[in-house]
Design a protein around this motif. Structure first.
Motif, short mmCIF file in Angstrom:
data_model
loop_
_atom_site.label_atom_id
_atom_site.label_comp_id
_atom_site.label_asym_id
_atom_site.label_seq_id
_atom_site.Cartn_x
_atom_site.Cartn_y
_atom_site.Cartn_z
N LYS A 180 0.83 -1.21 0.00
CA LYS A 180 0.00 0.00 0.00
C LYS A 180 0.86 1.26 0.00
O LYS A 180 0.56 2.23 -0.70
CB LYS A 180 -0.95 0.00 1.20
CG LYS A 180 -1.99 1.09 1.13
CD LYS A 180 -2.88 0.92 -0.10
CE LYS A 180 -3.99 1.93 -0.13
NZ LYS A 180 -4.89 1.73 -1.29
N VAL A 181 1.95 1.25 0.76
CA VAL A 181 2.86 2.42 0.77
C VAL A 181 3.42 2.64 -0.62
O VAL A 181 3.46 3.76 -1.12
CB VAL A 181 3.98 2.24 1.81
CG1 VAL A 181 5.06 3.30 1.64
CG2 VAL A 181 3.42 2.29 3.22
N GLU A 238 2.11 1.77 -3.44
CA GLU A 238 1.02 2.25 -4.30
C GLU A 238 0.82 3.75 -4.13
O GLU A 238 0.69 4.49 -5.11
CB GLU A 238 -0.26 1.50 -3.94
CG GLU A 238 -1.49 1.90 -4.72
CD GLU A 238 -2.74 1.18 -4.23
OE1 GLU A 238 -3.81 1.83 -4.22
OE2 GLU A 238 -2.64 0.00 -3.85
N ILE A 239 0.82 4.21 -2.90
CA ILE A 239 0.64 5.65 -2.63
C ILE A 239 1.86 6.44 -3.08
O ILE A 239 1.72 7.52 -3.66
CB ILE A 239 0.33 5.88 -1.13
CG1 ILE A 239 -0.98 5.20 -0.74
CG2 ILE A 239 0.26 7.37 -0.83
CD1 ILE A 239 -1.22 5.14 0.76
N MET A 240 3.05 5.90 -2.82
CA MET A 240 4.28 6.58 -3.23
C MET A 240 4.33 6.81 -4.74
O MET A 240 4.83 7.83 -5.19
CB MET A 240 5.52 5.78 -2.81
CG MET A 240 5.91 5.97 -1.37
SD MET A 240 7.35 4.97 -0.90
CE MET A 240 8.65 5.77 -1.81
N THR A 296 2.15 7.66 -6.68
CA THR A 296 1.35 8.81 -7.11
C THR A 296 2.02 10.14 -6.77
O THR A 296 1.49 11.20 -7.14
CB THR A 296 -0.05 8.78 -6.46
OG1 THR A 296 0.08 8.97 -5.05
CG2 THR A 296 -0.77 7.47 -6.76
N GLN A 297 3.14 10.10 -6.05
CA GLN A 297 3.83 11.31 -5.62
C GLN A 297 4.81 11.79 -6.69
O GLN A 297 5.44 11.00 -7.37
CB GLN A 297 4.59 11.06 -4.32
CG GLN A 297 3.75 10.50 -3.19
CD GLN A 297 2.67 11.45 -2.75
OE1 GLN A 297 2.95 12.59 -2.41
NE2 GLN A 297 1.44 10.98 -2.76
N TYR A 341 -1.74 -2.81 6.93
CA TYR A 341 -2.78 -2.05 6.25
C TYR A 341 -4.01 -2.93 6.20
O TYR A 341 -3.95 -4.08 5.75
CB TYR A 341 -2.35 -1.65 4.83
CG TYR A 341 -3.40 -0.81 4.15
CD1 TYR A 341 -3.49 0.55 4.44
CD2 TYR A 341 -4.31 -1.36 3.26
CE1 TYR A 341 -4.46 1.33 3.85
CE2 TYR A 341 -5.28 -0.58 2.66
CZ TYR A 341 -5.35 0.76 2.96
OH TYR A 341 -6.34 1.54 2.39
#
Length: 124
Positions: A28-29, A31-33, A35-36, A96
């Motif tokens: 999950k981290v 996945e979010i990273m 998008t940065q 998560y």
């Protein structure tokens, strides 16, 4: 006749990180990273004062580690933890979870003495 002593293999204990992220949390981290922009160097996990029980967990992206940080790697994901937070996070597992009610990161910390009713803060 000389006797040859068999070499005793050295027993090496695996190095156990004082904090652990589950595979689900790492995924999950990442996945979010993704998008940065720019892509962060890693994840910072910490403990800050606040909340109704005294302390709260914090998570943020970082571009580099600080001088007093410990850096841990989980499947090549760098996790930065400052020395003070590490005292409170020793043995902590970050996961998560997704349920019908909510989704988010869950901290299982053996050092907590109590948590608040909403679960967002703790005391040691």
């Amino acid at each position: 006749m000389a006797t040859i002593a068999a070499a005793t293999p050295e027993i090496v204990q695996p190095k156990v990180n004082p904090i652990h992220l589950t595979d689900t949390a790492v995924s999950k981290v990442r996945e979010i990273m993704a998008t940065q922009d720019p892509l962060p160097a890693g994840l910072r996990i910490g403990v800050v004062g606040g909340g109704c029980s005294g302390f709260q967990y914090s998570m943020s992206f970082e571009n580099q580690s600080g001088m007093m940080d410990k850096v841990f790697s989980f499947d090549s994901l760098k996790v930065f933890v400052d020395a003070t937070s590490l005292m409170y996070l020793n043995g902590c597992v970050v996961d998560y979870v997704e349920t019908l009610e909510a989704a988010g990161f869950k901290f299982e910390n053996p050092n907590t003495k109590s948590t608040c009713g909403c679960g967002s803060s703790f005391s040691v």
